[in-house]
Design an enzyme around this catalytic site. Sequence first.
Site, short mmCIF file in Angstrom:
data_model
loop_
_atom_site.label_atom_id
_atom_site.label_comp_id
_atom_site.label_asym_id
_atom_site.label_seq_id
_atom_site.Cartn_x
_atom_site.Cartn_y
_atom_site.Cartn_z
CD1 TRP A 102 -2.18 -2.14 1.95
CD2 TRP A 102 -2.89 -1.36 -0.02
NE1 TRP A 102 -3.16 -2.99 1.50
CE2 TRP A 102 -3.61 -2.53 0.29
CE3 TRP A 102 -3.17 -0.71 -1.22
CZ2 TRP A 102 -4.59 -3.06 -0.54
CZ3 TRP A 102 -4.15 -1.23 -2.05
CH2 TRP A 102 -4.85 -2.39 -1.72
CG ASP A 172 -3.35 3.79 4.17
OD1 ASP A 172 -4.38 3.62 4.85
OD2 ASP A 172 -3.11 3.13 3.14
CE LYS A 196 -8.93 -3.12 3.86
NZ LYS A 196 -7.83 -2.32 3.40
C1 LIG Z 1 -7.21 -2.01 2.04
C2 LIG Z 1 -6.16 -0.98 2.10
C3 LIG Z 1 -6.00 0.00 1.11
C4 LIG Z 1 -6.83 0.03 -0.14
O1 LIG Z 1 -8.08 0.49 0.15
P1 LIG Z 1 -9.17 0.73 -1.00
O2 LIG Z 1 -10.27 1.37 -0.21
O3 LIG Z 1 -9.52 -0.60 -1.56
O4 LIG Z 1 -8.58 1.62 -2.01
C5 LIG Z 1 -5.02 0.95 1.29
N1 LIG Z 1 -4.25 0.96 2.37
C6 LIG Z 1 -4.37 0.03 3.34
C7 LIG Z 1 -3.47 0.09 4.54
C8 LIG Z 1 -5.32 -0.96 3.24
O5 LIG Z 1 -5.44 -1.89 4.20
#
Ligand SMILES: *Cc1c(COP(=O)(O)O)cnc(C)c1O
Length: 360
Positions: A102, A172, A196
């Site tokens: 990511w 993030d 999540k």
């Molecule tokens: C799942 C995830 C993403 C991607 O998220 P989307 O909403 O599918 O774009 C990005 N960063 C992390 C840490 C994730 O767990």
Amino acid sequence: MSRVYNFSAGPSMLPEEVLKKAAAEMLDYEGSGQSVMEMSHRSKVYDSIIKGAESLLRELMNIPDNYKVLFLQGGASTQFAAIPLNFMNGSNKADFIITGQWAKKAFSEAKKYGDVKAVASSEDEVYTYIPKTTKADFRSDADYVYICMNNTIYGTVYKELPDTGDTPLIADISSCFLSEPLDVTKFGMVYGGAQKNVAPAGLTIAIIREDLLGNARDITPTMLNYQIHADNDSLYNTPPCYTIYICKLVLEWIKNLGGLEKMKELNEAKAKMLYDFLDNSKLFKGTVKKEDRSLMNVPFVTGNEELDAKFVKEATAAGLVNLKGHRTVGGMRASIYNAMPIDGVKALVEFMEKFEKENG
Ligand SMILES: *Cc1c(COP(=O)(O)O)cnc(C)c1O
């Protein structure tokens, strides 16, 4: 009805109480005679939902008044472009720490917009640790430093934030959102996809320090300009209405449990149970350096691919689903987000014990 224990990395389990409440309110939300899915996002009744979600989030995360809370769409992945467009606006430099896929994706996307530097990376050991950095590693004129706080695929988490001096830190937090208290004041921006730990898919929440707003590049698409969403209280266009409603129910659930301190305590108890088992098992092994272990995502292996596959298959039959590791790393991964009850982790550990006896 029989529900499984779902260890999916996302979309993932939601608290059963939340699902029941949503079901009960499906046809007639609080006497409005409509489902939340059907109502205007500009109606008074919906306004209380989106405002309620924001104020609960502010309360639970202790978000100071000089931070904006934005409810956005496009997933965390869309922010990979929005962040450079909005914040790479001084020296056009941004520093990244590469702790997994990511972070790497965010880095590659930002590269399209300016001078990006990978200051540190743990790619050399398949991202099984968080690389150490010091302030001197970062360019003093960088517009921001970017990290991925909890690495969903690899199961690592930052326990201590990098020292970036006066340079804003952007993180993030998709897979650790609301899992424990977080000092928002340490960041210029934190954001995450909701699927999540917060709500179903379709919602991305960004928390941004106000003074960083207002300097997006001219070419920034309107929908990616954070200032536009801030000026319109996340109602510039139609927001993901129903997802925000579920988010509000999840926030109420966390508040009723006792807030983020309590959430942390519960998450630590769950993770400890699983890590203790892994540390004592002769068959299963955790893959992450101990000091960097995530509370949310726990990858593990047997060291034998066939046995891994057998484990996943038999676990699924036993009602423990989505334990297969990410396609890029193999093995297994148990995602044990807020909504995973401790009984689910207990059931998993008992199943692993039994599997070890039969196959060890
Ligand atoms: C799942 C995830 C993403 C991607 O998220 P989307 O909403 O599918 O774009 C990005 N960063 C992390 C840490 C994730 O767990």
